[in-house]
Enzyme design. Structure first.
Site, PDB file in Angstrom:
ATOM      1  N   HIS A 105       0.861  -1.197   0.000  1.00 51.71           N
ATOM      2  CA  HIS A 105       0.000   0.000   0.000  1.00 51.71           C
ATOM      3  C   HIS A 105       0.891   1.239   0.000  1.00 51.71           C
ATOM      4  O   HIS A 105       1.950   1.247   0.615  1.00 51.71           O
ATOM      5  CB  HIS A 105      -0.885   0.010   1.257  1.00 51.71           C
ATOM      6  CG  HIS A 105      -2.074   0.882   1.117  1.00 51.71           C
ATOM      7  ND1 HIS A 105      -2.032   2.226   1.352  1.00 51.71           N
ATOM      8  CD2 HIS A 105      -3.336   0.605   0.721  1.00 51.71           C
ATOM      9  CE1 HIS A 105      -3.229   2.743   1.123  1.00 51.71           C
ATOM     10  NE2 HIS A 105      -4.029   1.791   0.734  1.00 51.71           N
ATOM     11  N   ASP A 150      -7.964  -5.304  -0.046  1.00 49.85           N
ATOM     12  CA  ASP A 150      -8.427  -6.210  -1.110  1.00 49.85           C
ATOM     13  C   ASP A 150      -8.073  -7.663  -0.859  1.00 49.85           C
ATOM     14  O   ASP A 150      -8.570  -8.543  -1.562  1.00 49.85           O
ATOM     15  CB  ASP A 150      -7.822  -5.767  -2.455  1.00 49.85           C
ATOM     16  CG  ASP A 150      -8.409  -4.433  -2.878  1.00 49.85           C
ATOM     17  OD1 ASP A 150      -7.644  -3.464  -3.043  1.00 49.85           O
ATOM     18  OD2 ASP A 150      -9.647  -4.344  -2.976  1.00 49.85           O
TER      19      ASP A 150
END
Ligand code: SDX
Length: 454
Positions: free
Chosen positions: A310, A368
């Protein structure tokens, strides 16, 4: 917000000129160096492709502490909101700055329910797509097309017209996503039912058929409600920044949200949930976990371990933890606790989190990584995963659009660049170009031969 400036940074330029740039204090997280006057004072631009160190705006909506894995929406932790709130409360919170009281919540839910239907012509519009169109393609097109349907409220400087637009967009997204899915199946669309909650309505429009009564499953509804909350907003991510940039010109919010859907579709962003499930499916069909880990570590291989890493979180994404727990609960309550995908995901997570490459680069599971398993348990096909993400993220997109439009200091977003192309050169007539190209080719091959001899 009256900006608190009590520090400055002094920069000495090559011509011995010194300039001072103010530092603006944040309420949480890093303060910012205000570079708005830099070009005027120094003749330099800043250069930050991908905005690794650049704040594009001021916002009060969401705060992320990537080092500590903290996510706050208007000051409330994502863990508290996912545990105690429902999606409409979170939508109200993101839009208006605080959790609604009973009356405010009832009024907001009524406003949203009132706008869940689509214009009948949208059915014809959706039928213009191929049956095998990706639902995200249908959503981009349909949401963009809705900007042609509400001529009564196109003055976005008018607060009432702005508010009804936000209600319409949030209300219609589940209907659009569900209708795109029904169209892909060749099944008739299911109309919204105003007696149901937002999450229930979405599940019913997606999975009900006219042939039998649809009975909501409270476990499924609760999981959908949590999934929507976990995906609602995330500061200045790529798709939200897209909506803000498009909206900065005063463009129609439906068209701006369509741009946000387009950005979210990418596998590096919201499309990752579909990519994670494809990866788990391959492992289930005997692909080796260690092969994925090794490919992800290979600098020559563009493969990334989907659902990991991320831009902001260099710690566990707090949403991934809540999502993992929700997976366990839903699978247990649906009697599928031996779900192969969850077991593979837990093994894959364990392998990555114990691998020096992932540890060194601080790559952890993101939102996700587990959402695909939860969506699978709720009955969604792979193709709908990012569409569900778009339904949830619409609330964040619209909240940021509203904050940007209502900012009195708003300017159109117009980044500058580092130009490294040709300097000024004269026009060459067509009949002289080919000759020129062959001369340049001849010279470069002579130079190349010369190099090779030396
Ligand atoms: C979302 O911004 C948001 O907030 C997004 C989101 C939201 O709610 O809106 O949180 C939702 O988009 C989550 C991310 C979903 N995407 C994926 O899971 C795809 C896989 N992840 C990567 O593509 C990547 O981690 C990104 C895109 C998420 C972040 O990329 P960055 O911040 O640009 O970081 P990077 O690609 O420069 O990575 C830093 C290093 C690189 O190695 P070096 O060039 O330094 O040698 O880490 C490596 C990368 O190669 N790396 C990975 C990796 N992610 C980063 N290596 C292997 N597998 C990965 N998943």
């Amino acid at each position: 917000m009256d900006k608190k400036v009590n520090k400055k940074i002094e920069i000495s330029l090559s011509n011995n000129k010194k300039i001072q740039l103010p530092i603006i204090e944040s309420t949480e997280g890093p303060d910012v160096l205000d570079v708005r006057a830099l070009y005027k004072e120094s003749g330099y631009f800043t250069f930050d492709p991908g905005y690794l160190s650049t704040g594009s705006c001021e916002s009060k909506i969401t705060f992320i502490d990537g080092g500590k894995g903290i996510l706050l929406h208007r000051g409330y932790t994502i863990e508290d909101l996912a545990k105690h709130a429902d999606f409409m409360e979170v939508a109200y919170l993101l839009l208006h700055g605080d959790l609604p009281n009973i009356k405010e919540k009832e009024k907001f839910e009524k406003n949203i329910r009132y706008h869940t239907m689509l214009h009948e012509q949208m059915k014809t519009f959706i039928q213009g797509f191929r049956r095998d169109a990706h639902p995200m393609a249908v959503m981009v097109g349909t949401v963009g097309a809705l900007s042609a349907f509400y001529r009564d409220s196109e003055d976005f400087s008018n607060s009432r017209q702005r508010l009804i637009s936000t209600h319409r967009i949030i209300a219609k997204m589940p209907t659009i996503a569900a209708w795109a899915y029904k169209y892909s199946l060749g099944q008739p669309v299911i109309y919204p039912n105003n007696k149901l909650t937002y999450a229930e309505n979405f599940m019913r429009m997606t999975f009900a058929t006219p042939c039998e009564d649809y009975v909501s499953n409270p476990v499924i509804t609760k999981a959908m409600n949590q999934l929507l909350i976990l995906h609602a907003d995330h500061e200045q991510n790529a798709s939200t920044s897209t909506v803000r940039l498009a909206g900065s010109s005063g463009a129609n919010p439906f068209a701006c949200v369509a741009a946000g859907i387009a950005s979210l579709w990418g596998p590096a962003h919201g499309g990752a949930n579909e990519a994670v499930m494809n990866m788990l499916l391959k492992i289930k069909r005997n692909a080796k976990i260690k092969d994925f880990i090794n490919r992800a570590k290979d600098p020559e291989d563009p493969f990334k371990l989907m659902g990991f890493g991320h831009r902001v979180y260099k710690n566990y994404d707090p949403r991934a933890s809540v999502m993992r727990d929700a997976c366990h609960n839903v699978l247990n309550e649906l009697g599928r606790k031996n779900n192969p995908f969850l077991a593979i995901a837990l093994d894959l997570e364990d392998a990555a989190l114990n691998d020096s490459y992932f540890i060194k680069k601080k790559l952890y599971p993101n939102v996700d990584f587990y959402s695909g398993i939860l969506l699978w348990a709720l009955g969604f096909p792979l193709s709908m995963y990012t569409a569900v993400f778009a339904v949830a993220r619409t609330v964040g997109w619209v909240a940021h659009w509203k904050e940007m439009i209502e900012d009195p200091t708003r300017k159109i977003s117009r980044p500058r660049q580092l130009y490294t192309g040709h300097k000024k050169r004269d026009y060459i007539e067509l009949d002289k170009r080919q000759k020129r190209k062959s001369i340049i080719k001849a010279i470069s091959s002579i130079i190349k031969k010369g190099y090779q001899k030396s």
